[in-house]
Design a protein around this motif. Structure first.
Motif, mmCIF file in Angstrom:
data_model
loop_
_atom_site.group_PDB
_atom_site.id
_atom_site.type_symbol
_atom_site.label_atom_id
_atom_site.label_comp_id
_atom_site.label_asym_id
_atom_site.label_seq_id
_atom_site.Cartn_x
_atom_site.Cartn_y
_atom_site.Cartn_z
ATOM 1 N N TRP A 125 -1.188 39.287 56.513
ATOM 2 C CA TRP A 125 -0.441 38.201 55.860
ATOM 3 C C TRP A 125 0.053 37.193 56.898
ATOM 4 C CZ3 TRP A 125 4.768 36.951 56.450
ATOM 5 C CH2 TRP A 125 5.255 35.979 55.572
ATOM 6 N N ARG A 126 0.559 37.717 58.022
ATOM 7 C CA ARG A 126 1.048 36.852 59.097
ATOM 8 C C ARG A 126 -0.091 36.005 59.666
ATOM 9 N NH1 ARG A 126 1.241 36.638 64.450
ATOM 10 N NH2 ARG A 126 0.165 38.598 64.737
ATOM 11 N N LYS A 127 -1.253 36.593 59.858
ATOM 12 C CA LYS A 127 -2.401 35.850 60.382
ATOM 13 C C LYS A 127 -2.818 34.735 59.415
ATOM 14 C CE LYS A 127 -4.342 39.532 63.182
ATOM 15 N NZ LYS A 127 -5.461 40.480 63.328
ATOM 16 N N ARG A 128 -2.836 35.051 58.107
ATOM 17 C CA ARG A 128 -3.195 34.021 57.114
ATOM 18 C C ARG A 128 -2.181 32.888 57.135
ATOM 19 N NH1 ARG A 128 -4.194 38.394 53.039
ATOM 20 N NH2 ARG A 128 -2.046 37.954 52.588
ATOM 21 N N LYS A 129 -0.917 33.224 57.212
ATOM 22 C CA LYS A 129 0.134 32.205 57.246
ATOM 23 C C LYS A 129 -0.012 31.321 58.486
ATOM 24 C CE LYS A 129 3.543 32.199 54.400
ATOM 25 N NZ LYS A 129 3.731 31.130 53.452
ATOM 26 N N MET A 130 -0.271 31.939 59.624
ATOM 27 C CA MET A 130 -0.412 31.180 60.864
ATOM 28 C C MET A 130 -1.650 30.277 60.791
ATOM 29 S SD MET A 130 2.158 31.838 62.682
ATOM 30 C CE MET A 130 1.800 31.396 64.341
ATOM 31 N N GLU A 131 -2.732 30.794 60.203
ATOM 32 C CA GLU A 131 -3.947 29.993 60.073
ATOM 33 C C GLU A 131 -3.703 28.787 59.156
ATOM 34 O OE1 GLU A 131 -7.621 28.760 60.961
ATOM 35 O OE2 GLU A 131 -6.629 30.509 61.853
ATOM 36 N N ARG A 132 -2.999 28.995 58.041
ATOM 37 C CA ARG A 132 -2.682 27.879 57.131
ATOM 38 C C ARG A 132 -1.783 26.851 57.814
ATOM 39 N NH1 ARG A 132 -0.509 31.098 52.355
ATOM 40 N NH2 ARG A 132 -2.034 32.734 52.478
ATOM 41 N N ALA A 133 -0.812 27.324 58.569
ATOM 42 C CA ALA A 133 0.083 26.406 59.278
ATOM 43 C C ALA A 133 -0.699 25.606 60.318
ATOM 44 C CB ALA A 133 1.214 27.184 59.946
ATOM 45 N N ARG A 134 -1.629 26.265 61.010
ATOM 46 C CA ARG A 134 -2.446 25.574 62.004
ATOM 47 C C ARG A 134 -3.307 24.499 61.331
ATOM 48 N NH1 ARG A 134 -5.019 29.828 64.127
ATOM 49 N NH2 ARG A 134 -3.191 30.375 65.312
ATOM 50 N N LYS A 135 -3.908 24.825 60.202
ATOM 51 C CA LYS A 135 -4.735 23.846 59.482
ATOM 52 C C LYS A 135 -3.896 22.672 59.000
ATOM 53 C CE LYS A 135 -8.376 26.920 57.893
ATOM 54 N NZ LYS A 135 -9.008 27.557 56.725
ATOM 55 N N ARG A 136 -2.686 22.986 58.530
ATOM 56 C CA ARG A 136 -1.791 21.926 58.087
ATOM 57 C C ARG A 136 -1.429 21.000 59.229
ATOM 58 N NH1 ARG A 136 1.436 25.220 54.675
ATOM 59 N NH2 ARG A 136 2.446 25.832 56.568
ATOM 60 N N GLU A 137 -1.144 21.551 60.405
ATOM 61 C CA GLU A 137 -0.812 20.739 61.570
ATOM 62 C C GLU A 137 -1.996 19.880 62.010
ATOM 63 O OE1 GLU A 137 2.962 21.020 61.771
ATOM 64 O OE2 GLU A 137 1.939 20.124 63.478
ATOM 65 N N LEU A 138 -3.184 20.452 61.968
ATOM 66 C CA LEU A 138 -4.370 19.665 62.316
ATOM 67 C C LEU A 138 -4.577 18.529 61.324
ATOM 68 C CD1 LEU A 138 -6.924 22.421 63.381
ATOM 69 C CD2 LEU A 138 -5.801 20.738 64.845
ATOM 70 N N GLY A 139 -4.298 18.781 60.064
ATOM 71 C CA GLY A 139 -4.433 17.727 59.039
ATOM 72 C C GLY A 139 -3.413 16.623 59.243
ATOM 73 N N LYS A 140 -2.209 16.958 59.651
ATOM 74 C CA LYS A 140 -1.182 15.934 59.871
ATOM 75 C C LYS A 140 -1.496 15.085 61.089
ATOM 76 C CE LYS A 140 2.767 18.279 57.841
ATOM 77 N NZ LYS A 140 4.044 18.911 58.121
ATOM 78 N N ASP A 141 -2.060 15.696 62.127
ATOM 79 C CA ASP A 141 -2.393 14.962 63.336
ATOM 80 C C ASP A 141 -3.596 14.065 63.146
ATOM 81 O OD1 ASP A 141 -0.315 16.168 64.584
ATOM 82 O OD2 ASP A 141 -1.517 17.685 65.605
ATOM 83 N N GLY A 142 -4.383 14.316 62.108
ATOM 84 C CA GLY A 142 -5.559 13.495 61.860
ATOM 85 C C GLY A 142 -6.736 13.879 62.729
ATOM 86 N N THR A 143 -6.705 15.112 63.284
ATOM 87 C CA THR A 143 -7.802 15.527 64.147
ATOM 88 C C THR A 143 -8.898 16.232 63.359
ATOM 89 O OG1 THR A 143 -6.588 17.555 64.651
ATOM 90 C CG2 THR A 143 -6.375 15.702 66.204
ATOM 91 N N THR A 144 -8.641 16.536 62.121
ATOM 92 C CA THR A 144 -9.690 17.171 61.309
ATOM 93 C C THR A 144 -10.553 16.117 60.664
ATOM 94 O OG1 THR A 144 -8.264 17.240 59.378
ATOM 95 C CG2 THR A 144 -8.274 19.193 60.791
ATOM 96 N N ILE A 145 -11.704 16.519 60.221
ATOM 97 C CA ILE A 145 -12.649 15.570 59.621
ATOM 98 C C ILE A 145 -12.362 15.387 58.154
ATOM 99 C CG2 ILE A 145 -15.064 15.144 59.106
ATOM 100 C CD1 ILE A 145 -15.744 16.732 61.620
#
Length: 145
Positions: A125-145
């Motif tokens: 559960w912790r790994k999934r949460k961390m992965e979602r938070a990482r994806k969210r941060e990448l989306g906010k920075d605009g570094t994702t496609i």
């Protein structure tokens, strides 16, 4: 006969030689006028002064109408907004770090009271949460496609 003499007199008077002299005099007079206008155009005339004065006045009016105070105020507001936006990001980082520390303490408390299967589920559960938070941060920075 008089007509013949009058026609003959007219031809003598307007010969090619006389016409050439007349055209040359006209060209000489025109050249003198052009030279005079060229040399005396360097001195400022009242007409050009009035046009220059009109141009200067219109430029002064245009400068006076510029909203300098409004521009300065908007620049200050933009600077303040930039300064304010930096603080919430730092605040969010502090909140996230606090939440991470809280989660770690809970996990440590749960580890002591739970069995191995619960620990494994908690880790996933912790790994999934961390992965979602990482994806969210990448989306906010605009570094994702």
């Amino acid at each position: 006969m008089e007509k013949v003499q009058q026609q003959h007199w007219w031809k003598l008077r307007w010969s090619y030689r006389n016409a050439t002299i007349l055209v040359s005099l006209f060209n000489l007079i025109a050249a003198l006028f052009l030279l005079q206008s060229f040399f005396f155009s360097a001195s400022p005339s009242t007409k050009s002064n009035s046009v220059e004065r009109y141009i200067r006045e219109s430029e002064e009016i245009r400068r006076a109408m510029m909203p300098v105070n409004l521009i300065k105020r908007q620049v200050k507001e933009i600077e303040n907004e930039a300064y304010i936006e930096v603080e919430p990001l730092e605040h969010n980082k502090d909140v996230k770090q606090g939440a991470a520390v809280d989660l770690i303490t809970r996990m440590n408390n749960i580890r002591s009271y739970s069995e191995a299967s619960g620990m494994k589920a908690l880790e996933e559960w912790r790994k999934r949460k961390m992965e979602r938070a990482r994806k969210r941060e990448l989306g906010k920075d605009g570094t994702t496609i």
